[in-house]
Design a protein around this motif. Structure first.
Motif, PDB file in Angstrom:
ATOM      1  N   SER A  88       2.955  -1.801  -7.791  1.00  0.00           N
ATOM      2  CA  SER A  88       3.989  -1.127  -8.572  1.00  0.00           C
ATOM      3  C   SER A  88       5.347  -1.188  -7.867  1.00  0.00           C
ATOM      4  N   GLY A  89       5.625  -2.375  -7.276  1.00  0.00           N
ATOM      5  CA  GLY A  89       6.906  -2.598  -6.636  1.00  0.00           C
ATOM      6  C   GLY A  89       7.049  -2.052  -5.229  1.00  0.00           C
ATOM      7  N   ARG A  90       5.995  -1.480  -4.677  1.00  0.00           N
ATOM      8  CA  ARG A  90       6.049  -0.868  -3.340  1.00  0.00           C
ATOM      9  C   ARG A  90       5.066  -1.556  -2.405  1.00  0.00           C
ATOM     10  N   GLY A  91       5.410  -1.610  -1.136  1.00  0.00           N
ATOM     11  CA  GLY A  91       4.528  -2.196  -0.138  1.00  0.00           C
ATOM     12  C   GLY A  91       3.226  -1.418  -0.028  1.00  0.00           C
ATOM     13  N   ASP A  92       2.118  -2.125  -0.102  1.00  0.00           N
ATOM     14  CA  ASP A  92       0.795  -1.499  -0.041  1.00  0.00           C
ATOM     15  C   ASP A  92      -0.179  -2.434   0.698  1.00  0.00           C
ATOM     16  N   PRO A  93       0.117  -2.744   1.984  1.00  0.00           N
ATOM     17  CA  PRO A  93      -0.732  -3.680   2.715  1.00  0.00           C
ATOM     18  C   PRO A  93      -2.158  -3.154   2.859  1.00  0.00           C
ATOM     19  N   LYS A  94      -3.082  -4.078   3.056  1.00  0.00           N
ATOM     20  CA  LYS A  94      -4.499  -3.757   3.221  1.00  0.00           C
ATOM     21  C   LYS A  94      -4.917  -4.170   4.629  1.00  0.00           C
ATOM     22  N   VAL A  95      -5.346  -3.216   5.429  1.00  0.00           N
ATOM     23  CA  VAL A  95      -5.820  -3.485   6.779  1.00  0.00           C
ATOM     24  C   VAL A  95      -7.281  -3.906   6.667  1.00  0.00           C
ATOM     25  N   ILE A  96      -7.611  -5.073   7.203  1.00  0.00           N
ATOM     26  CA  ILE A  96      -8.966  -5.599   7.120  1.00  0.00           C
ATOM     27  C   ILE A  96      -9.661  -5.328   8.454  1.00  0.00           C
ATOM     28  N   CYS A  97     -10.795  -4.632   8.377  1.00  0.00           N
ATOM     29  CA  CYS A  97     -11.538  -4.244   9.570  1.00  0.00           C
ATOM     30  C   CYS A  97     -12.930  -4.880   9.533  1.00  0.00           C
ATOM     31  N   SER A  98     -13.362  -5.368  10.682  1.00  0.00           N
ATOM     32  CA  SER A  98     -14.662  -6.032  10.764  1.00  0.00           C
ATOM     33  C   SER A  98     -15.116  -6.068  12.210  1.00  0.00           C
TER      34      SER A  98
END
Length: 149
Positions: A88-98
């Motif tokens: 929706s026009g805003r930064g929303d990064p996804k942290v990938i954990c493993s």
């Protein structure tokens, strides 16, 4: 439009609260309320990192690879990558954990999932009257400078 993908300094092994267990159709907010019901199950454990915020004002999203984890479980898993995403026009990064490094197949699977996820979220934003700019933007660099000391 500039892409506001500001990422806070990350712990190397953040505590992640699981909001949507692997294979769940229900996408929940950090407070436990239902955000939406997806047409396809999420192939990942999806949650957030308490105390860290995204540009969208919500807790920073995290994906935990591996076996299905119950909703509400708190786990500490190393950060292996960060996926760039605009919601929706805003930064929303996804942290990938493993527990292990990402394979090419896992990387491709995550990219594919978040491209499809963005497509459905754009439709949801359209219905809700929100800004529809929602998309996968690529992988963000993760270096030693990405982590809190």
């Amino acid at each position: 439009m500039s892409e506001p993908l500001l990422l806070p300094l990350l712990p190397r092994e953040p505590e992640v609260v699981i909001e949507c267990p692997r294979f769940s159709f229900v996408k929940r907010r950090a407070d436990g309320s239902v955000d939406f019901v997806a047409p396809l199950p999420c192939p990942y454990n999806y949650g957030s990192i308490p105390g860290l915020m995204s540009d969208d004002g919500d807790p920073l999203d995290a994906v935990v690879l591996g076996a299905r984890l119950p909703r509400g479980q708190r786990v500490r898993v190393p950060v292996v990558a960060v996926l760039g995403f605009i919601d929706s026009g805003r930064g929303d990064p996804k942290v990938i954990c493993s527990l292990g490094e990402l394979s090419d197949t896992e990387r491709l699977g995550l990219e594919s999932f978040f491209r499809v996820y963005a497509f459905f979220k754009r439709g949801l934003h359209l219905v809700r009257g929100n800004v529809t700019d929602t998309r996968f933007t690529g992988w963000l660099p993760v270096t030693s400078a990405s982590f809190a000391s």
